[in-house]
Design a protein around this motif. Structure first.
Motif, PDB file in Angstrom:
ATOM      1  N   THR A   1       0.740  -1.260  -0.221  1.00 33.25           N
ATOM      2  CA  THR A   1       0.134   0.042   0.039  1.00 33.25           C
ATOM      3  C   THR A   1       0.876   1.094   0.149  1.00 33.25           C
ATOM      4  O   THR A   1       2.088   1.207   0.617  1.00 33.25           O
TER       5      THR A   1
ATOM      6  N   SER B   1     -14.455  -0.266   0.604  1.00 33.27           N
ATOM      7  CA  SER B   1     -13.101   0.040   0.052  1.00 33.27           C
ATOM      8  C   SER B   1     -13.244   1.426  -0.420  1.00 33.27           C
ATOM      9  O   SER B   1     -11.989   1.799  -0.694  1.00 33.27           O
TER      10      SER B   1
ATOM     11  N   PRO C   1     -16.015   5.155  -0.169  1.00 36.18           N
ATOM     12  CA  PRO C   1     -17.421   5.791   0.378  1.00 36.18           C
ATOM     13  C   PRO C   1     -18.584   5.453  -0.469  1.00 36.18           C
ATOM     14  O   PRO C   1     -18.634   5.775  -1.765  1.00 36.18           O
TER      15      PRO C   1
ATOM     16  N   GLU D   1     -22.563  -1.328   5.078  1.00 33.94           N
ATOM     17  CA  GLU D   1     -21.266  -0.781   4.666  1.00 33.94           C
ATOM     18  C   GLU D   1     -20.305  -0.921   5.623  1.00 33.94           C
ATOM     19  O   GLU D   1     -20.678  -1.065   6.918  1.00 33.94           O
ATOM     20  N   ARG D   2     -18.995  -1.344   5.465  1.00 39.36           N
ATOM     21  CA  ARG D   2     -18.137  -1.554   6.274  1.00 39.36           C
ATOM     22  C   ARG D   2     -16.746  -0.663   5.926  1.00 39.36           C
ATOM     23  O   ARG D   2     -16.674  -0.121   4.745  1.00 39.36           O
TER      24      ARG D   2
ATOM     25  N   GLY E   1     -12.465  -0.631   6.203  1.00 42.70           N
ATOM     26  CA  GLY E   1     -11.141  -1.109   6.303  1.00 42.70           C
ATOM     27  C   GLY E   1      -9.884  -0.636   5.717  1.00 42.70           C
ATOM     28  O   GLY E   1     -10.188   0.179   5.032  1.00 42.70           O
TER      29      GLY E   1
ATOM     30  N   THR F   1      -5.775  -1.889   4.366  1.00 44.30           N
ATOM     31  CA  THR F   1      -4.788  -3.063   3.998  1.00 44.30           C
ATOM     32  C   THR F   1      -3.935  -3.372   5.289  1.00 44.30           C
ATOM     33  O   THR F   1      -3.757  -4.404   5.670  1.00 44.30           O
TER      34      THR F   1
ATOM     35  N   ASP G   1      -6.968   8.494   7.961  1.00 47.15           N
ATOM     36  CA  ASP G   1      -8.665   9.037   7.608  1.00 47.15           C
ATOM     37  C   ASP G   1      -9.273   9.848   8.595  1.00 47.15           C
ATOM     38  O   ASP G   1      -9.077   9.659   9.815  1.00 47.15           O
TER      39      ASP G   1
ATOM     40  N   LYS H   1      -4.474  11.768   4.451  1.00 42.31           N
ATOM     41  CA  LYS H   1      -3.611  11.412   3.436  1.00 42.31           C
ATOM     42  C   LYS H   1      -3.959  11.873   2.135  1.00 42.31           C
ATOM     43  O   LYS H   1      -5.392  11.858   1.827  1.00 42.31           O
TER      44      LYS H   1
ATOM     45  N   ASN I   1      -6.892   2.325  -4.969  1.00 48.63           N
ATOM     46  CA  ASN I   1      -6.227   3.490  -4.515  1.00 48.63           C
ATOM     47  C   ASN I   1      -5.152   4.233  -5.249  1.00 48.63           C
ATOM     48  O   ASN I   1      -4.196   3.441  -5.738  1.00 48.63           O
TER      49      ASN I   1
END
Ligand code: MCA
Ligand code: AMP
Length: 501
Positions: A163, A277, A279, A298-299, A301, A303, A382, A399, A408
Motif C-alpha cells: 500500500t 473500499s 465511500p 457498509e463496512r 477497512g 490494508t 482517515d 492522506k 487507491n
C-alpha cells in the motif's frame, strides 16, 4: 499443538470436504478437497524450489484459482505470500521485486522474459505460471502432496500486501497469522456467514477485500463461491438469483442501480449486500433499497488493519456511516493539534487498536514509528467522527489519496513521474468526481512548452510506461501557476475550486 492458526482453522477442516468451493462462469465446480489437493502439490513444488519458512513468494497473474492455491501453499509451507496487481507495468513490478526480495516470482510467460532482462533476480527464481494451465512445464500432477505442514506461531508473518503512503513509494504491510484469523472470525460471526451461503466473487484477489475478507471467511465457513474473473453486470444478473451474498465496491452498486434488470424479484434469495473500499453515497444506498428492498451493509477497512467497523447485521444500517467498531477493536477520534480523544460529532483523526492491526511495515522503521501513537494506536490518515450512537462516519482523508472504483491512487507517485519530464515546471494530481468510479485522477500541470498537444502525447506515453492503467490521469489540464500557501505548499483544494471540480 497445531500447525498454525490459518492452517488449523481455514484449511484442515476441508481436506476431505467434497462440497463445492469454486463455481466457475462455465458452471463447472471445484470441491474444497480438490482445491486443497492442488494447493498441497503447489506446496511441494515451492519446497522443491528451495522456498523455506519466511521466504517471500511474489505472485503476479490474472485472477484464477492459482492465486488462491499459492496463498494456501504459503500457509502450508510458512512462506510469505506477496500478491501484486497483474496490471502493474514492468517498472512498477521491478520496485516490488527489489523491495520484497522474493525467493521466487510466479508470473506470466511475458512478464518472466521481461523480468529476466532486468537482471534483478536470478532467472531460475522467476517461474512461469498460466491462469489455466498452471505451472505447466513442471508437470504439477507428478508432484506429491506436501506431508509436513510447517509450524508457524500466531504472530509470524503470512503475507505482504503493498500500500502506498505520502512518500509515493509503496510499503509492504506485513500481516500476521493472527491479524488475518482474528478478523475473519469476527466478520464471519458479525455477518452471520454460514456454509449455506453462496458468495458472488468478482473482485481482484491481490487486495484485502477480495483475498482476505472474501476468501478467509469462505475458508472459515465452507461456503461456495461464484468465482468470476472480473466484475460484469450481465454475469451478476445471471447468478444473483442463486446467490446469497455479495461483496463489492460502491461502483458495483452504482451500476446495479442503473440496471433495469436488478429488482426485488431477481434479488429475492440474497441475504446480504456488503460494500466497502470506498465511500458509498447515501443516495446510492437509498436508491438500491428502493430498487431491491435490500439495505446495503457498509463496512470500513484498510490494508493495514483488514476490517475495522461494520454496520450491524441486525440493527440499524445507517446510510453514510461505516458502522460500529467490530468486536475487540478499539476506535477513537483524536484532535489534530491536541491529539486527545474528541467527543461525539467532532471530526478528527481515526485511530485504531486491536488484533487486526498489522505487525509492521517491512523494512521501514521510520514509517513504523510515524504510524503509531505512544499508546499503540494506529494512525489511519482517515478523518471521521462518531455520532451519538457510536457509529463511525468518515469525513475525509488527511492522506493525499484518490480512490477510483475501489483502487487507491497516490497522487505523489504520478506527480513524481510528471515532474521528471523536462517540460514540466510543476504538477498536481487531484481527484475529480466521477459518476461511475466515485473519483478519478486529473493532472494539472504548469509548463513553458508552447506545443501543448505534443506535450500531452509525450506525457501520456511516459505515464503508460510507468503506471498501471487505472492510475493514469483521465485528463491533463494546464494552469499558469499552482496556488500555494504561505509555507509554499500546493493547495489542491484551491485548484479544484479554480477548475470547478
Ligand atoms: C478499470 N479501469 C479503471 C478502474 N478499473 N480506471 C480507474 N479506476 C478503476 N478502478 C480502467 C481500465 O484500465 C480500462 O482502461 C477501463 O477502465 C476498462 O477496464 P475494465 O477492467 O473493463 O473496468 P471495469 O470492469 O469497469 O472495472 C471497474 C471496477 C474495477 C469493477 C470498479 O476497477 C474493480 O474491480 N475495482 C475493485 C477494486 C478493489 O477490489 N478494491 C479493493 C481494494 P482503458 O479503457 O484505458 O483500457 S481496497 C481494500 O482491500 C481495502 C482494505 C478495503 O477496505 O476493502
Ligand atoms: P487501502 O489502501 O486499500 O488500504 O485503502 C484503505 C482506505 O480505503 C481507507 O484508509 C479509507 O480511506 C478507504 N476506505 C475503505 N473502506 C471505506 C469506506 N467504507 N468508506 C470510505 N472509505 C473507505
Amino acid at each position: 499443538m497445531g500447525h498454525s492458526l490459518l492452517f488449523d482453522n481455514l484449511i484442515k477442516p476441508h481436506l476431505h470436504n467434497q462440497d463445492p468451493f469454486l463455481i466457475y462462469k462455465d458452471g463447472s465446480l471445484l470441491s474444497y478437497q480438490d482445491f486443497f489437493s492442488l494447493s498441497k502439490k503447489v506446496s511441494q513444488f515451492l519446497l522443491s524450489q528451495g522456498v523455506a519458512k519466511g521466504d517471500r513468494v511474489l505472485f503476479q497473474l490474472e485472477k484464477s484459482v492459482y492465486g488462491l492455491a499459492v496463498y494456501a501453499a504459503c500457509i502450508m509451507t510458512g512462506a510469505i505470500y506477496v500478491p501484486i496487481n497483474d496490471q502493474y507495468t514492468l517498472e512498477e513490478t521491478k520496485y516490488f521485486i527489489s523491495d520484497s526480495r522474493p525467493k521466487i516470482v510466479l508470473c506470466s510467460a511475458n512478464r518472466k522474459s521481461e523480468i529476466d532482462h532486468l537482471n534483478i533476480i536470478n532467472p531460475s527464481g522467476v517461474i512461469e505460471i498460466d491462469p489455466i494451465k498452471g505451472l505447466m512445464q513442471f508437470q504439477l500432477q507428478e508432484y506429491n502432496e506436501i506431508e509436513q505442514i510447517q509450524r508457524v506461531n500466531d504472530d509470524e508473518i503470512i503475507a505482504f500486501l503493498y500500500t502506498s503512503g505520502t512518500t509515493g513509494k509503496s510499503k509492504a504491510v506485513a500481516l500476521s497469522q493472527n491479524n488475518l484469523f482474528s478478523n475473519a472470525s469476527v466478520l464471519k460471526d458479525f455477518w452471520q456467514i454460514t456454509k449455506q451461503d453462496r458468495l458472488i466473487h468478482m473482485l481482484p484477489i491481490f487486495h484485502t477485500h477480495g483475498l482476505f475478507v472474501a476468501m478467509n471467511i469462505t475458508f472459515l465457513s465452507g461456503l461456495a463461491v461464484y468465482f468470476y474473473e472480473k466484475f460484469s453486470l450481465s454475469d451478476l444478473e445471471k447468478i444473483i438469483p442463486n446467490a446469497t451474498l455479495l461483496m463489492g465496491v460502491p461502483t458495483y452498486y452504482k451500476r446495479m442501480n442503473e440496471s433495469p434488470l436488478i429488482n426485488k424479484e431477481l434479488t429475492r434469495n440474497m441475504r446480504l449486500f456488503i460494500s466497502g473500499s470506498a465511500p458509498l453515497s447515501s443516495v446510492d444506498h437509498q436508491e438500491f433499497f428502493a430498487k431491491t428492498g435490500h439495505t446495503i451493509l457498509e463496512r470500513y477497512g484498510m490494508t493495514e488493519t483488514n476490517m475495522n467497523t461494520s454496520n450491524p447485521y441486525e440493527g440499524k444500517r445507517k446510510p453514510g456511516s461505516v458502522g460500529l467498531p467490530l468486536p475487540n477493536i478499539q476506535i477513537r477520534i483524536t484532535g489534530h493539534d491536541t491529539k486527545i480523544p474528541l467527543p461525539p460529532k467532532q471530526t478528527g483523526m481515526i485511530e485504531i487498536k486491536g488484533p487486526n492491526v498489522f505487525h509492521s511495515y517491512w523494512n521501514n522503521d521510520q514509517a513504523n514509528q510515524e504510524s503509531f501513537t505512544d499508546d499503540g494506536f494506529f494512525i489511519t490518515g482517515d478523518l471521521g467522527y462518531l455520532d451519538e450512537e457510536g457509529y463511525v462516519h468518515i469525513a475525509g482523508r488527511e492522506k493525499d489519496l484518490i480512490i477510483s472504483g475501489g483502487f487507491n491512487i497516490y497522487p505523489k507517485e504520478i506527480e513524481d513521474i510528471l515532474n521528471g519530464h523536462e517540460a514540466i515546471v510543476e504538477s498536481a494530481v487531484i481527484a475529480k468526481e466521477n459518476k461511475d468510479l466515485g473519483e478519478v485522477p486529473i493532472a494539472v500541470i504548469v509548463t513553458k512548452n508552447k506545443n501543448k498537444d505534443q506535450l500531452i502525447e509525450d506525457l501520456s506515453q511516459l505515464l503508460s510506461q510507468n503506471l498501471a492503467k487505472y492510475k493514469i490521469p483521465k485528463e491533463i489540464t494546464f494552469l499558469d501557476e499552482l496556488p500555494r500557501n504561505a509555507m509554499g505548499k500546493i493547495q489542491k483544494s484551491e485548484i479544484k475550486d479554480l477548475l470547478s471540480y
